[in-house]
Enzyme design. Sequence first.
Site, PDB file in Angstrom:
ATOM      1  N   LYS A  77      41.864  96.251  79.577  1.00 48.38           N
ATOM      2  CA  LYS A  77      42.161  95.960  78.410  1.00 48.38           C
ATOM      3  C   LYS A  77      42.442  97.824  78.243  1.00 48.38           C
ATOM      4  CE  LYS A  77      42.127  93.404  73.804  1.00 48.38           C
ATOM      5  NZ  LYS A  77      41.108  92.758  73.376  1.00 48.38           N
ATOM      6  N   SER A 152      43.688  88.553  71.070  1.00 47.74           N
ATOM      7  CA  SER A 152      44.615  90.304  71.157  1.00 47.74           C
ATOM      8  C   SER A 152      43.984  90.273  72.766  1.00 47.74           C
ATOM      9  CB  SER A 152      43.535  90.698  69.947  1.00 47.74           C
ATOM     10  OG  SER A 152      42.400  91.571  71.095  1.00 47.74           O
ATOM     11  N   SER A 176      39.702  86.584  71.320  1.00 44.55           N
ATOM     12  CA  SER A 176      40.783  87.311  72.069  1.00 44.55           C
ATOM     13  C   SER A 176      40.475  87.017  73.536  1.00 44.55           C
ATOM     14  CB  SER A 176      40.270  88.580  71.080  1.00 44.55           C
ATOM     15  OG  SER A 176      40.862  89.081  70.293  1.00 44.55           O
TER      16      SER A 176
HETATM   17  N1  GLN Z   1      41.559  86.957  66.245  1.00 48.46           N
HETATM   18  C1  GLN Z   1      40.747  86.777  66.411  1.00 48.46           C
HETATM   19  C2  GLN Z   1      40.860  88.487  65.374  1.00 48.46           C
HETATM   20  O1  GLN Z   1      42.255  89.255  64.737  1.00 48.46           O
HETATM   21  C3  GLN Z   1      40.370  87.245  66.524  1.00 48.46           C
HETATM   22  C4  GLN Z   1      40.611  88.952  67.930  1.00 48.46           C
HETATM   23  C5  GLN Z   1      39.217  89.557  69.163  1.00 48.46           C
HETATM   24  O2  GLN Z   1      38.734  88.420  68.987  1.00 48.46           O
HETATM   25  N2  GLN Z   1      38.904  90.331  69.306  1.00 48.46           N
HETATM   26  O3  GLN Z   1      40.420  88.882  64.108  1.00 48.46           O
END
Ligand code: GLN
Length: 476
Positions: A77, A152, A176
């Site tokens: 990532k 994400s 995420s």
């Molecule tokens: N959707 C969650 C957020 O926006 C989780 C994102 C993540 O785990 N990086 O914070």
Amino acid sequence: MGTLSLAEIQEKLLDGSLTCRKIVDTYLSRIEASKHLNAYVEVYTEEVIRQADILDGKIKNKRTELGRLFGCVFSVKDMIVLENHGVTAGSRILEGFKSRFTATCLQRMLDEDAIVIGRTNCDEFGMGSANLHSHYGSVGNAVDPERVSGGSSGGAAVSVQAGTCLVALGTDTGGSVRQPAAMTGTFGFKPTYGMVSRYGLIAYASSFDQLGVIAGRAEDVDRVMDVVSSVDPHDGTMLQRGLYGSQLTEKKETYRLAWFPEAVESDGIDDEVRDRFSSFRAYLSRQGHTVEPVGFDLLDYLVPCYYILTTAEASSNLSRYDGVRYGYRSKEAKNINDLYVMSRSEGFGSEVKKRIMLGSFVLSEGYYDAYFSKAQKVRTLVRNRLQEIFGGFDFIVLPTSPVAAWKKSDKADNPLSEYMADIYTVLASLAGMPAISVPSGNNSGGLPLGIQLIAPAGSDKKLVGFCKDITDWHNI
Ligand code: GLN
């Protein structure tokens, strides 16, 4: 090759029926064929081919010196740093930035002869649930490119879904890796907090962030975790004992699993997700496991608590991007103050700005007690309640996401509904406990669904081990 596990790939490499070069050529051509999905920000084509050839030479000559992950081609990532390579966390503010070191987890993979194929697209600084907030544009779901990939780590999940690598490294702050895994029909595992070094992971919310692993097979998650979970003096929050490889794995005949009726009774959950979840419970019972409903009255507080704490931490973590030290710098600024303001205004996207503002607000003098410290107390309550439940159960089961992958345009004007989609995943993140999303077949529209299992802190290996046995539950 698409469906082979790492063990099967390694067997073929050793008996000569497959070469690393053949593997990476196949992956590279699939990356080319799936370019429209926008899963990769950068592909390391030349380096990958060079590494594959080196490894093929090693396999031919000295088999004994092979690392544990030889033949494992993985994506990383765009929030995990690699020496002398660009990394941007999906943000303009890190444009042009190159890392001077390699993240420990990534280095451990390379040390064991795994090959990194490229860096994957993600929501800016990991903030999002649909990969719609990336400076590089959205990531399409391979099942239907008009639909989201989850987020994400959307690029990471699609890199596995589209068969362009065996395994993907992502980061998981509040879901995420698990949520995009559910939306792409892959496994997504978030370990116990402190199980893997965060050194070299770009910070979003430090008390939540963990490395996560996405793969087509639970056994490959296990193989990667064995390698990446090792002590690192660079990360003071890392656990010193009970790391993944040393955890007990004694297998029980039957397990005790808890589920929360409140969690699936709400309006926000899709009927097909609810049905699939009830089939899963029925399947577990047929297998002889005990599956019992348990009351959990903190559900409504999870998402607000998560967003208060993570935005607070993010507002502090992201203050380092000032236009001076890293990446993007505004060209228009006439003095140092303007330089800070303009670089940040031009460099950050709107979701990140919103969260920095929210985080600064909840940390401000007048509201600190009302929001930030209250949310910290709720976090403790959540952890205590889960610990209490784990006194009588091995795992908790929940859906991973209340809905399947939505159309990219669907939630655009309703950010709250995107936040609410995190309801099931933020639970384990608040508690620092390990959780995994297991593929659970498709809904009637052909879109993948996932089921999530949560274990107490330190039971990572037991959790992944359990998932190895239920891989095809929905086909039985
Ligand atoms: N959707 C969650 C957020 O926006 C989780 C994102 C993540 O785990 N990086 O914070």
